[in-house]
Design an enzyme around this catalytic site. Structure first.
Site, PDB file in Angstrom:
ATOM      1  CG  HIS A  61      -0.166   9.293  -8.093  1.00  0.00           C
ATOM      2  ND1 HIS A  61      -1.245   9.023  -7.278  1.00  0.00           N
ATOM      3  CD2 HIS A  61       0.137  10.605  -7.892  1.00  0.00           C
ATOM      4  CE1 HIS A  61      -1.574  10.115  -6.618  1.00  0.00           C
ATOM      5  NE2 HIS A  61      -0.762  11.096  -6.969  1.00  0.00           N
TER       6      HIS A  61
ATOM      7  CG  ASP B 279      -1.387   5.755  -5.172  1.00  0.00           C
ATOM      8  OD1 ASP B 279      -0.881   6.347  -6.146  1.00  0.00           O
ATOM      9  OD2 ASP B 279      -0.964   5.887  -4.005  1.00  0.00           O
TER      10      ASP B 279
ATOM     11  CG  ASP C  15      -3.371  13.733  -5.351  1.00  0.00           C
ATOM     12  OD1 ASP C  15      -2.574  13.300  -6.207  1.00  0.00           O
ATOM     13  OD2 ASP C  15      -3.046  13.926  -4.164  1.00  0.00           O
TER      14      ASP C  15
ATOM     15  CD  GLU D 142       2.450  10.700  -5.133  1.00  0.00           C
ATOM     16  OE1 GLU D 142       3.105  11.736  -4.926  1.00  0.00           O
ATOM     17  OE2 GLU D 142       1.302  10.540  -4.677  1.00  0.00           O
ATOM     18  CD  GLU D 143      -1.682  10.453  -2.767  1.00  0.00           C
ATOM     19  OE1 GLU D 143      -1.046  10.909  -1.797  1.00  0.00           O
ATOM     20  OE2 GLU D 143      -2.255  11.177  -3.598  1.00  0.00           O
TER      21      GLU D 143
ATOM     22  CG  ASP E  62       0.855  14.147  -8.064  1.00  0.00           C
ATOM     23  OD1 ASP E  62      -0.368  14.088  -7.836  1.00  0.00           O
ATOM     24  OD2 ASP E  62       1.713  13.673  -7.300  1.00  0.00           O
TER      25      ASP E  62
ATOM     26  CG  HIS F 266      -4.748  13.651   0.170  1.00  0.00           C
ATOM     27  ND1 HIS F 266      -3.532  13.467   0.813  1.00  0.00           N
ATOM     28  CD2 HIS F 266      -4.474  13.521  -1.152  1.00  0.00           C
ATOM     29  CE1 HIS F 266      -2.589  13.247  -0.079  1.00  0.00           C
ATOM     30  NE2 HIS F 266      -3.143  13.278  -1.288  1.00  0.00           N
TER      31      HIS F 266
END
Length: 406
Positions: free
Chosen positions: A78, A80, A139, A173-174, A196, A378
């Site tokens: 992904h 994002d 990520d 995705e997030e 991921d 994150h």
């Protein structure tokens, strides 16, 4: 040929933080920018059938170079990054020959083994960290870099036989929307892998069953001097609601296969209070029971304070992909073999979260999850080992080779 970390360092320059409030797909312009950049790069290295959908999904196919009937394998990551922290002006730092000690990120922040006990295992390796002001974006831009690098290697080494290799890069995705507009039929893979995951060796095909719960509580406001027997303070009813949930079944007190209810947000005053929860459980029956408990509590409180005081709205988000993967365990077994071929011991743990692959598996595309090599996703303490990224590229290539040789 570009090295995997060189690609990664280019991708993290694009701010692709997703935003669940925009109600469009992709949710932010940066994701479209990265998608166009990736599509151009794929074309430049010689990938066939590159396209971007209206919703910003990037699809591509590296055509088979042999006549054998080989499964069509997909690799998905992904674009994002998480809304939890800024992804703007990411300024990565390279730590060569890491000495196992504290890493000064800058801006008053330190990445230390006391915070990240796994750090010493990377001694002697080259790490990429943040400067302390943003997340890194491993990520999942590391996954993208690993896929593109593996594909370029195949193009540059036509002696390696392979079937059709399908490539997919998804937005949002997030914020739980990565699979919303994924064209499974057009993608055309027999099965796929998301890249991921985190630490080197991670191989995941179990994830939470997931739901959201919105709880709305309506109170009655009366002048406090004459409120006895009349006032219903919705804030206190909300407190009562939360106290009726299992107090030890929360994220900070659970691990492994244990589920939880997580109070994300509370907004309130005397007349109205709103609570936002997420509900998670690996077991289907346990998941059902957790959701039923919310309705039972609402029923009890409505009996106490009056019908309509408490309203619960439940919405399923994604389900445990295990039941969709297990009938085709060769997908997982091949990934295990691919890891062992390059000296990696697979780590098979349940995902205490979800991936695009969880939903894609229920859309007819079985999709377990592979490691990218990142840690502490994150946030400002996110980092990744270049060595792990290079191993992820090897694993992708090994998977492709194993299926071509069958």
């Amino acid at each position: 040929m570009k090295k995997v970390h060189e690609r990664f360092l280019e991708y993290v320059k694009v701010d692709t933080k997703s935003d669940e409030t925009t109600r469009v797909t992709p949710s932010t312009k940066g994701q479209l920018e990265l998608g166009k950049m990736l599509a151009e790069e794929l074309k430049e290295i010689g990938v066939d059938e590159v396209r971007i959908s209206e919703e910003g999904y990037v699809y591509a196919c590296l055509k088979s170079n042999c006549n054998k009937d080989i499964p069509k394998i997909g690799f998905i990551s992904h674009m994002d990054t998480a809304p939890d922290m800024s992804g703007k002006n990411v300024n990565p730092k390279i730590v060569e020959n890491y000495d196992g000690k504290d890493i000064e990120l800058g801006n008053g922040y330190t990445l230390s083994p006391s915070f990240s006990p796994e750090l010493p295992m990377y001694k002697g390796q080259t790490l990429i960290t943040t400067d302390g002001t943003t997340l890194l974006g491993a990520d999942d831009k590391a996954g993208i870099a690993e896929i593109v690098t593996a594909i370029e290697y195949l193009i540059n080494h036509p002696e390696i036989k392979h079937g059709d290799i399908k490539i997919g890069f998804t937005p949002d995705e997030e914020i739980g929307e990565g699979a919303d507009h994924f064209d499974v039929e057009g993608f055309g893979a027999d099965f796929a892998y998301t890249l991921d995951g985190g630490r080197i060796g991670e191989l995941e095909y179990e994830n939470f069953n997931a739901a959201s719960a919105k709880v709305e509580i309506i109170g009655k406001n009366v002048h406090p001097g004459s409120a006895k027997g009349k006032m219903i303070n919705s804030i206190l009813v909300a407190h009562e609601f939360v106290s009726m949930l299992p107090l030890d079944e929360v994220p900070e007190k659970t691990e492994g296969y244990e589920g939880f209810s997580f109070l994300l947000d509370i907004q309130g005053e005397v007349e109205k209070t709103s609570l936002s929860f997420i509900i998670r459980d690996f077991d289907k029956e346990g998941f059902k029971n957790r959701k039923e408990r919310f309705n039972e509590i609402a029923k009890e409180l409505n009996k106490k304070y009056g019908e309509g005081t408490v309203t619960v709205t439940l919405k399923d988000q994604y389900m445990n992909m295990k039941e969709m993967i297990e009938p085709r365990m060769h997908i997982v077994e091949t990934a295990e073999k691919a890891m062992k071929q390059c000296g990696i011991e697979p780590i098979k743990n349940p995902i205490r979260g979800g991936t695009d692959g969880a939903r894609l598996s229920f859309m007819g595309l079985p999709t377990p999850n592979l490691f990218t090599g990142g840690e502490n996703f994150h946030g400002r303490y996110e980092y990744i080992s270049i060595n792990s990224m290079e191993k992820a590229v090897e694993v992708i290539l090994n998977i492709i080779k194993i299926y071509a040789e069958k």
